[in-house]
Design a protein around this motif. Structure first.
Motif, PDB file in Angstrom:
ATOM      1  N   PRO A 135     -29.983  10.573  -6.159  1.00 44.80           N
ATOM      2  CA  PRO A 135     -30.082   9.281  -5.468  1.00 44.80           C
ATOM      3  C   PRO A 135     -30.586   8.182  -6.404  1.00 44.80           C
ATOM      4  N   TYR A 136     -30.359   6.969  -6.019  1.00 44.72           N
ATOM      5  CA  TYR A 136     -30.780   5.786  -6.778  1.00 44.72           C
ATOM      6  C   TYR A 136     -30.221   5.792  -8.198  1.00 44.72           C
ATOM      7  N   GLY A 137     -28.929   5.969  -8.307  1.00 52.09           N
ATOM      8  CA  GLY A 137     -28.283   5.864  -9.604  1.00 52.09           C
ATOM      9  C   GLY A 137     -28.747   6.875 -10.620  1.00 52.09           C
ATOM     10  N   GLY A 138     -29.219   8.033 -10.130  1.00 51.82           N
ATOM     11  CA  GLY A 138     -29.779   9.020 -11.039  1.00 51.82           C
ATOM     12  C   GLY A 138     -28.725   9.850 -11.741  1.00 51.82           C
ATOM     13  N   ALA A 139     -29.195  10.938 -12.303  1.00 52.57           N
ATOM     14  CA  ALA A 139     -28.351  11.761 -13.158  1.00 52.57           C
ATOM     15  C   ALA A 139     -27.244  12.445 -12.359  1.00 52.57           C
ATOM     16  N   LEU A 140     -26.180  12.851 -13.091  1.00 53.71           N
ATOM     17  CA  LEU A 140     -25.073  13.578 -12.475  1.00 53.71           C
ATOM     18  C   LEU A 140     -25.103  15.017 -12.973  1.00 53.71           C
ATOM     19  N   ALA A 141     -24.920  15.950 -12.041  1.00 53.33           N
ATOM     20  CA  ALA A 141     -24.847  17.347 -12.447  1.00 53.33           C
ATOM     21  C   ALA A 141     -23.413  17.806 -12.281  1.00 53.33           C
ATOM     22  N   THR A 201     -10.218  25.299 -27.604  1.00 54.49           N
ATOM     23  CA  THR A 201     -10.912  25.940 -28.708  1.00 54.49           C
ATOM     24  C   THR A 201     -12.254  25.253 -28.921  1.00 54.49           C
ATOM     25  N   GLY A 202     -13.152  26.019 -29.427  1.00 57.19           N
ATOM     26  CA  GLY A 202     -14.462  25.418 -29.780  1.00 57.19           C
ATOM     27  C   GLY A 202     -15.385  25.310 -28.593  1.00 57.19           C
ATOM     28  N   GLN A 203     -14.814  25.452 -27.407  1.00 59.11           N
ATOM     29  CA  GLN A 203     -15.691  25.321 -26.251  1.00 59.11           C
ATOM     30  C   GLN A 203     -16.242  26.694 -25.903  1.00 59.11           C
ATOM     31  N   SER A 204     -17.503  26.745 -25.717  1.00 59.66           N
ATOM     32  CA  SER A 204     -18.079  28.047 -25.410  1.00 59.66           C
ATOM     33  C   SER A 204     -17.671  28.417 -23.995  1.00 59.66           C
ATOM     34  N   THR A 205     -17.507  29.672 -23.768  1.00 55.89           N
ATOM     35  CA  THR A 205     -17.085  30.111 -22.441  1.00 55.89           C
ATOM     36  C   THR A 205     -18.276  30.318 -21.526  1.00 55.89           C
ATOM     37  N   LYS A 206     -19.404  30.108 -22.083  1.00 55.68           N
ATOM     38  CA  LYS A 206     -20.607  30.275 -21.261  1.00 55.68           C
ATOM     39  C   LYS A 206     -20.628  29.258 -20.143  1.00 55.68           C
ATOM     40  N   SER A 207     -21.027  29.721 -19.000  1.00 58.23           N
ATOM     41  CA  SER A 207     -21.093  28.818 -17.869  1.00 58.23           C
ATOM     42  C   SER A 207     -22.369  27.992 -17.949  1.00 58.23           C
ATOM     43  N   THR A 208     -22.214  26.685 -17.810  1.00 60.26           N
ATOM     44  CA  THR A 208     -23.414  25.846 -17.836  1.00 60.26           C
ATOM     45  C   THR A 208     -23.340  24.810 -16.727  1.00 60.26           C
ATOM     46  N   ILE A 209     -24.499  24.308 -16.362  1.00 57.85           N
ATOM     47  CA  ILE A 209     -24.552  23.123 -15.518  1.00 57.85           C
ATOM     48  C   ILE A 209     -24.879  21.991 -16.466  1.00 57.85           C
ATOM     49  N   ASP A 210     -24.033  20.981 -16.464  1.00 61.11           N
ATOM     50  CA  ASP A 210     -24.255  19.901 -17.416  1.00 61.11           C
ATOM     51  C   ASP A 210     -24.827  18.690 -16.703  1.00 61.11           C
ATOM     52  N   ILE A 211     -25.833  18.117 -17.302  1.00 61.76           N
ATOM     53  CA  ILE A 211     -26.442  16.947 -16.689  1.00 61.76           C
ATOM     54  C   ILE A 211     -26.135  15.713 -17.526  1.00 61.76           C
ATOM     55  N   TYR A 212     -25.510  14.753 -16.883  1.00 63.61           N
ATOM     56  CA  TYR A 212     -25.104  13.521 -17.562  1.00 63.61           C
ATOM     57  C   TYR A 212     -25.786  12.333 -16.912  1.00 63.61           C
ATOM     58  N   SER A 213     -25.879  11.268 -17.678  1.00 59.56           N
ATOM     59  CA  SER A 213     -26.292  10.014 -17.060  1.00 59.56           C
ATOM     60  C   SER A 213     -25.046   9.349 -16.484  1.00 59.56           C
ATOM     61  N   SER A 214     -25.214   8.263 -15.732  1.00 61.08           N
ATOM     62  CA  SER A 214     -24.055   7.584 -15.148  1.00 61.08           C
ATOM     63  C   SER A 214     -23.112   7.074 -16.230  1.00 61.08           C
TER      64      SER A 214
END
Lengths: 830, 660
Positions: free
Chosen positions: A43-49, A62-75
């Motif tokens: 909420p309030y323009g916060g981070a994106l998961a 290629t080059g991308q790891s196959t590991k599953s992750t939750i990525d947190i980005y800013s807007s």
């Protein structure tokens, strides 16, 4: 955002304007396939998961790891962190107000990530979540509700101390869609859930599940407006209904004419509803008017309190209703005072005299116009227009005679803060309203979580907020990440924090300890001013002795007790007792708590401290709990035995008293056998009470034997006899006693007690024996017995004329004659 | 009764309101009907600020006492409202939660509200029992409960025995927290004065808390803004005077002779209420409406609760007077009421007269009801005070207080024992002697102890041992006492009563009971040491004048203990004198300017650690009244609880018997 048109992106729906603003561009990597991701925004323009939906096929890169992750980005698409995720499919992904990320797995485990960087606390939903599995979750600012496979609803309303609670059981059946009303907006102040089952909707709260009796379902989507007053329902035939959340009124209807169900329905502010398909967004305003936006590829909608964020690979946009002040000023053809004021600023820059003319024209409304400009500046995202609006306000207020500039100054400050955090490097895009709701303190906390320490400190100083927490966070981070040697880090941290107000070194030390650097932790902890705060960490670090000392220093008995309980469970008894023996406060606490719960510990304590009298007293207390007289005697014997070696006078006295107590019990036991009247058992009476009871029941001999056995003092003995005999009205025995020459307690008590019992005749017999009293007192005594003549004689003997005369008044009949006779006798002969 | 000006400065009503609001909010947080489980000792305390009917409005269905172990499962929601300091209470809660859960078919919602705070120990114990996750836990920060506008109590019944018998610091910490909260609201006490070792501990703790407060305040997000600049000295509170009960045991032990004191001695006031036989009240009308609602179920028919507070018409004017003057006052009132009544009947009445009469009627009736109650009570007390035993006891007591040789009263005490007067009465006299002369000669003590054991039973071995631990009844030892040079800096371990009696005029022979001119009226001759200590600070010239009747000596000036340092060294325990300054001189200056330059009424807070008696309260009110006349200053009293001699020795008295 250099557009020169303040109305860029305005769109009229019904009679209201909506604006879509581009906040950031090229948000995500072009090869990030957004359509394969779950997106949840704080909420309030916060981070994106972002979490990649494992059920969808993805292109291998290629080059991308196959590991599953939750990525947190800013807007703005800046990666803040990756959280490794190997715990299987996610059934709920959401944020709380303070940017805690909640991840709920199918088996009901909730991971609560705080601080945006992978620190988390797990907790279990329970209540059958494991068995039935979590189907989906809905979040609100401070909690969430999980729906299980068997339609059970579990609510969690606080993440600091999560306590999953089951809501009332809704009926069976397929849940087509569901939503919730946050506790802050319900009448009951607890969360309410709206479930679409069959053709109707059920409202479920903690205590009941109520059918709202709708018949137009099944509803494929339910969404509740941010203020909890309205709900949007999406019917199977593609219609959107806006109804009150109490389902009493229907406000509008819109036919989307879509064949497919939208992926998402949410509210944009409190008066329009967004329907989102993969690449198409409809916005339905009041009264069913709508506007449509088309995109090239996947668009994700993140709802906020006053608008929505639309996220695509290329851009992050904000769609919201144009705030009233802006509309008032920039609407085409607007003639409002504020609008005129803004226009005159342009004229002023052109040095046109019309500027003044305009001002004069709107003068009556100028204060409101200035205020509108200030508020509009807050709502405006474009720097240039912000400046223009503020300039207008400034111009306007310079014309006014009396005007408080506080509002203007505050807005300037707020805008500086907002513009600073809106920068794409920070990516916290808040509207003014969101900022007001979030509060500056929490905005700073968000910056700290993003490790933007410098900006956070600058803003804190700018806003006059305390900055100690920022320093502490920085120091903790420093301690965690640097690999230098302990002393160097400590010096660096201490040096940097010197002179700063209110620094919690305990937090920093804990960070160090969690990294396994206990030496560093200890040295840091020494800088913590609050003794109490040091204790738990010291306990973790096995610094028991120091922990106990610090706890005692803090003066908080709860804390001392806490340490003691921990120590007791972990140390051998002897060591534990040794530890506390030199600390009176600790010893006192152990003693008093053990008294209530753990007598054995107390015995050990007294034994170790060599306090035999206390130990014996403990056994005496034990004795009192025994229901059987023999058990009592056994305990008393034990108690006496503890004292055999003790030499101090108290111990000797106690030994004697204990022996006597046993002796008394034995005698009482015997009396109980011999005397069987209704007066009950003698056991438990004191010596005096025993004698009293015996005399009263007519066993004076036995009482005497008790007296001699325990060497009861003569005075006490006489008193007991007197009281017992008068109570039992054994006047014969009293008379018997009265024959004695002397009484150790004098005869006055006899007079008093007997008189008190109402036997005036017997009482009066004691009066002549009270030789030590004054005649006047004796006269009074006679009078109390009603023997006026006797009193007269006493007065006559004492030649007390005055008393005699007063007696005459009390006398009657024969008495009167007698008194008169005495009076004449006493009066000096003429 | 006129509102105390002090009430405007330290507004105790605010505390009451806040407590009520907070409690109701917590109750509201639990939805629907609920059962409330209370600790027995809390029921009265809660009754002081919220009515039972209000609780019902907030969904409370039934109230249970924790001690009764009878919580039923009639409601789904069960709320426990308890003090969290005691591990034993916590254990009981845990057991009851388990019990209810196992016996009941419904899925209960448990909530626990800890007073005044949630403790680590409670969490730990609940966790041990596996119920920590079962209950919603919240806290109600209830510290001071105002009993009157000028009297705030923590209502910690056990604080006397905690402090002096078990030497536990719990109540010192609670007091410090409570005082800290006052400081947060009204600013720092500019000066902290005190006497006694525990007073010193409390003062130290206050200082420590103040330094910790800076860090705490800034880590508490809700308050950051207000307190981030540190506390500044108060402009309304002048000083804090802490009296450690240990300094002045005799005052507690002596029989109180004020009306309120005697009511307490005879009926036991708890939470501004007494419970008496209806026969005592002589058919007084049914409970008046203003009766404080309590969270207790109705009591047996023969007993009635009588509220004693300033809502009563007559009580405020009666309570602090010496009992000897109560009879005449009641008579006067009765006569006045009667004449009022007659006036009404006789007069030819116009409508206006009638109207004014009718408007007065409720107050008139309330006054009459109150008169009936107090006449009943006074008569009941008179029965006691006229008894032979009472006068025998009083004679011993007054002799001891006046400083006569204790051995002269031994015979009287022995007689009282033989006559089987209540044990507590005897113990109070013995303890009084022991306290006043720093112990009883061991041979005499031995003999007294034997007589007590014989008369009252051998279980009192424990009583006597506890009294010794309390320091109330001890053998005289040669190395104890004021002549011991080793005691030195740490403060005396014993008081030189003879010297202090002189230097502070603790005994006044010709005391005026009807129109008192000295605090000594509350004990008909003895002026309580505790109050004299307060006077040392607040009424220097008066006290000085009492001692130095000769002209020429100038009374001491200056603040704090100045002028009485010599006397203080003769009294046991440490002496406290701390001046608190703000971090920031500007800030305190600013605060002063904001408050306005004119001197408002200044308040002295007198805090009794370990309890205060009603007699002392009366004496302090008397001092406060004088101060107000002379310099617009007032006293507000704070205490851990209200104590009496019976309660003090009761802390030691063993209540069980053998083979029951």
């Amino acid at each position: 955002m250099t557009s020169n048109n303040p109305r860029a992106g305005w769109e009229k729906i019904g009679d209201q304007f909506y604006q879509k603003v581009q906040l950031y561009e090229s948000v995500f990597d072009a090869d990030l396939e957004l359509e394969n991701y779950f997106v949840a925004g704080a909420p309030y323009g916060g981070a994106l998961a972002l979490w990649r939906d494992a059920s969808k096929v993805a292109r291998y890169r290629t080059g991308q790891s196959t590991k599953s992750t939750i990525d947190i980005y800013s807007s703005s698409g800046k990666l803040i962190s990756n959280i490794n995720w190997e715990k299987g499919p996610i059934k709920g992904l959401g944020w709380s107000d303070d940017e805690k990320l909640l991840v709920v797995t199918e088996d009901g485990i909730v991971h609560c990530y705080f601080g945006l960087h992978g620190d988390f606390q797990p907790f279990l939903l329970g209540h059958g979540a494991e068995e039935y599995g979590v189907v989906s979750c809905r979040f609100w600012s401070q909690g969430f509700v999980a729906l299980l496979g068997n339609n059970t609803l579990i609510a969690v309303s606080s993440f600091d101390e999560p306590r999953p609670r089951v809501l009332a059981q809704p009926p069976e059946g397929e849940v087509h869609s569901w939503s919730l009303i946050p506790p802050a907006y319900t009448l009951s102040r607890s969360v309410e859930v709206l479930l679409a089952i069959d053709k109707t909707i059920y409202v479920v709260d903690a205590s009941e599940s109520e059918d709202r009796g709708l018949s137009d379902g099944p509803f494929k989507h339910i969404s509740v407006s941010p203020n909890g007053r309205f709900a949007a329902l999406y019917t199977e035939d593609g219609k959107v209904w806006v109804v009150g959340s109490d389902f009493q009124n229907k406000y509008s209807e819109y036919d989307s004419k879509a064949k497919t169900t939208p992926t998402q329905i949410c509210w944009c502010g409190n008066d329009s509803v967004i329907l989102a398909w993969e690449d198409e967004v409809h916005m339905v305003g009041p009264n069913g008017a709508a506007v449509k936006y088309y995109y090239d590829d996947q668009v994700h909608v993140v709802a906020d309190i006053d608008g929505v964020r639309l996220i695509t690979n290329e851009a992050c946009e904000f769609l919201h209703k144009v705030p009233d002040p802006l509309e008032e000023i920039f609407k085409l053809g607007s003639t409002s005072a504020a609008s005129v004021l803004v226009d005159s600023i342009e004229l002023l820059e052109k040095k046109s005299p019309k500027a003044d003319e305009n001002i004069q024209r709107i003068k009556p409304n100028l204060p409101e116009a200035v205020e509108t400009c200030i508020r509009a500046a807050g709502d405006e995202f474009n720097h240039n227009f912000q400046k223009q609006l503020l300039r207008a306000a400034s111009f306007g207020k310079s014309v006014l005679d009396l005007y408080s500039s506080d509002e203007f100054v505050d807005m300037c400050e707020d805008l500086r803060v907002l513009n600073a955090v809106r920068d794409f490097r920070i990516g916290l895009f808040l509207s003014y309203e969101q900022y007001c709701r979030l509060t500056p303190e929490r905005l700073i906390a968000r910056l700290v979580n993003r490790r933007k320490y410098l900006l956070a400190i600058k803003l804190s100083d700018f806003l006059h907020l305390p900055s100690n927490k920022i320093y502490v966070h920085w120091a903790s981070q420093k301690v965690r990440s640097s690999s230098g040697d302990d002393d160097a880090i400590r010096e660096l941290v201490v040096e940097r924090l010197r002179g700063k107000h209110g620094i919690s070194f305990e937090t920093i030390a804990r960070a160090a300890y969690d990294e396994g650097r206990s030496h560093l932790a200890t040295t840091l902890l020494n800088h913590e001013p609050r003794a109490g705060k040091q204790v738990p960490l010291l306990l973790n670090m096995e610094e028991d002795e120091i922990a106990l000392n610090k706890a005692i220093e803090s003066g908080d008995s709860d804390l001392v007790f806490f340490v003691l309980l921990q120590l007791k469970s972990k140390l051998p008894l002897a060591t534990f007792l040794r530890t506390i023996s030199e600390k009176p406060v600790a010893a006192a606490l152990v003693e008093s708590s053990a008294r209530a719960q753990d007598q054995d510990l107390l015995k050990d304590l007294y034994y170790q401290d060599d306090r035999p009298v206390e130990g014996s007293n403990l056994l005496l207390e034990d004795a009192m709990h025994q229901p059987q007289v023999h058990a009592v005697m056994d305990k008393l014997k034990l108690a006496a035995r503890l004292l055999t070696d003790a030499k101090d006078p108290t111990a000797i006295m106690h030994t004697r008293a204990l022996t006597e107590a046993t002796q008394l019990l034995k005698m009482q036991e015997a009396f109980d056998k011999e005397i069987t009247d209704s007066s009950g058992s003698f056991l438990g009476l004191s010596i005096n009470e025993t004698m009293y009871r015996l005399i009263k029941s007519g066993y004076s001999k036995r009482a005497a034997s008790v007296q001699s056995a325990f060497k009861v003092p003569e005075k006490s003995w006489w008193w007991v006899r007197l009281r017992a005999l008068t109570a039992a009205r054994l006047w014969g025995e009293v008379e018997e006693i009265a024959k004695s020459k002397k009484s150790p307690i004098g005869w006055e008590p006899f007079y008093n007690e007997v008189l008190g019992a109402g036997n005036t005749r017997l009482a009066s017999s004691f009066i002549p024996k009270c030789t030590s009293l004054q005649p006047a007192e004796r006269i009074e005594m006679w009078v109390k017995c009603g023997m006026i003549v006797k009193a007269g004689e006493e007065a006559l003997k004492a030649k007390d004329l005055a008393s005699l005369e007063s007696l005459r008044d009390k006398a009657n009949g024969q008495q009167h004659v007698e008194i008169e006779r005495m009076l004449t006798q006493l009066r000096p002969k003429k | 009764m006129a509102a105390h000006p002090a009430a405007k400065v330290i507004n105790t009503q605010e505390i009451t309101d806040k407590a009520r609001r907070d409690l109701l909010q917590l109750l509201e947080a639990v939805r629907g009907k609920k059962n409330l489980v209370l600790e027995r000792s809390l029921a009265g305390t809660i009754g002081l600020f919220v009515k039972f009917s209000t609780l019902q409005e907030y969904g409370v269905d039934k109230v249970f006492f924790l001690e009764n172990h009878n919580v039923d499962s009639s409601q789904r929601n069960v709320i426990f409202l308890l003090r969290g300091d005691n591990a034993k209470t916590v254990r009981t809660v845990a057991e009851q939660i388990k019990l209810v859960r196992s016996e009941s078919k419904i899925d209960h919602e448990f909530s626990i509200i800890w007073i005044p705070r949630r403790t680590r120990v409670s969490d730990m114990v609940l966790e041990e029992h596996g119920v920590l996750g079962e209950a919603t836990i919240s806290e109600l920060a209830l510290y001071f409960v105002p009993l009157e506008q000028d009297l705030m109590s923590l209502e910690l019944e056990s604080s006397f025995s905690d402090l002096y018998l078990r030497k536990e610091p719990t109540s010192v910490f609670a007091s410090a927290t409570a005082l800290m909260r006052l400081q947060k609201q009204y600013g720092l006490f500019p000066r902290i004065l005190g006497k006694g070792d525990n007073a010193k501990r409390l003062a130290d703790l206050l200082q420590r808390m103040r330094s910790e407060e800076d860090v705490n305040a800034s880590s508490d997000p809700s308050k950051t803004y207000l307190t981030s600049f540190g506390l500044t000295p108060s402009s309304v509170v002048e000083n804090l005077i802490i009296i450690d009960r240990e300094v002045d045991f005799p005052t507690v032990l002596a029989t109180q002779l004020t009306y309120q004191g005697l009511i307490d001695e005879n009926f036991g006031i708890s939470n501004n209420q007494i419970e008496v036989d209806t026969s005592v009240l002589g058919g007084a009308p049914a409970p008046p409406q203003q009766q404080t609602g309590t969270a207790q179920p109705p009591t047996a028919a023969t007993k009635r609760k009588v509220p004693l507070d300033s809502s009563d018409k007559l009580y405020p004017s009666l309570r602090d007077a010496n009992f000897a003057t109560i009879g005449p006052t009641l008579n006067q009132t009765a006569r006045r009421l009667q004449s009022d009544q007659q006036n009404i009947k006789q007069q030819d009445q116009s409508i206006a007269d009638l109207r004014s009469f009718v408007s007065k009627l409720p107050s008139y009736q309330a006054e009459q009801a109150s008169l009936k109650i107090h006449t009943g009570l006074a008569e009941e007390i008179l029965k006691v005070t006229r008894s032979e035993v009472f006068s025998a006891m009083l004679e011993v007591q007054q002799n001891l207080l006046a400083g006569s040789d204790p051995s002269t009263v031994h015979e009287n005490i022995e007689e009282l024992i033989a006559r089987d007067v209540p044990l507590k009465t005897v113990l109070r006299l013995l303890c009084l002697e022991s306290c006043l002369s720093n112990g009883i000669r061991s041979r005499d003590l031995e003999s007294f102890k034997r007589q007590i054991l014989q008369a009252y039973g051998f279980q009192h071995i424990l009583t006597l041992a506890d009294l010794e631990k309390l320091g109330l009844l001890v053998p005289r030892e040669s190395h104890r006492g004021y002549l011991n040079p080793i005691a030195g800096a740490a403060g005396q371990t014993a008081t030189d009563w003879n010297a202090v009696r002189k230097s502070l005029t603790l005994w006044i022979d010709d005391v005026q009971e009807t129109d008192p001119n000295d605090t000594a009226y509350v004990f008909s001759g003895y002026a309580p040491l505790s109050v004299r200590l307060v006077q040392c600070i607040l009424q220097k010239s008066y006290l000085f004048g009492l001692v130095n009747t000769r002209q020429g000596n100038t009374p001491p000036t200056g603040g704090g203990w100045k002028g009485f340092e010599d006397t203080l060294t003769r009294i046991r325990g440490a002496t406290v004198d701390v001046t608190q300054k703000g971090h920031d001189a500007d800030a305190s200056h600013a605060r002063k300017t904001l408050r306005g330059s004119k001197e408002g009424p200044k308040v002295s807070v007198v805090f009794f650690l370990g309890g205060v008696t009603y007699a002392e309260i009366a004496a302090l009110r008397f001092v406060s009244g004088q101060l107000e006349k002379s310099s617009w200053r007032r006293i507000v009293i704070g205490t851990t609880h209200v104590i009496s001699g019976d309660r003090a020795v009761g802390a030691a008295v063993e209540k069980r018997k053998f083979v029951e």
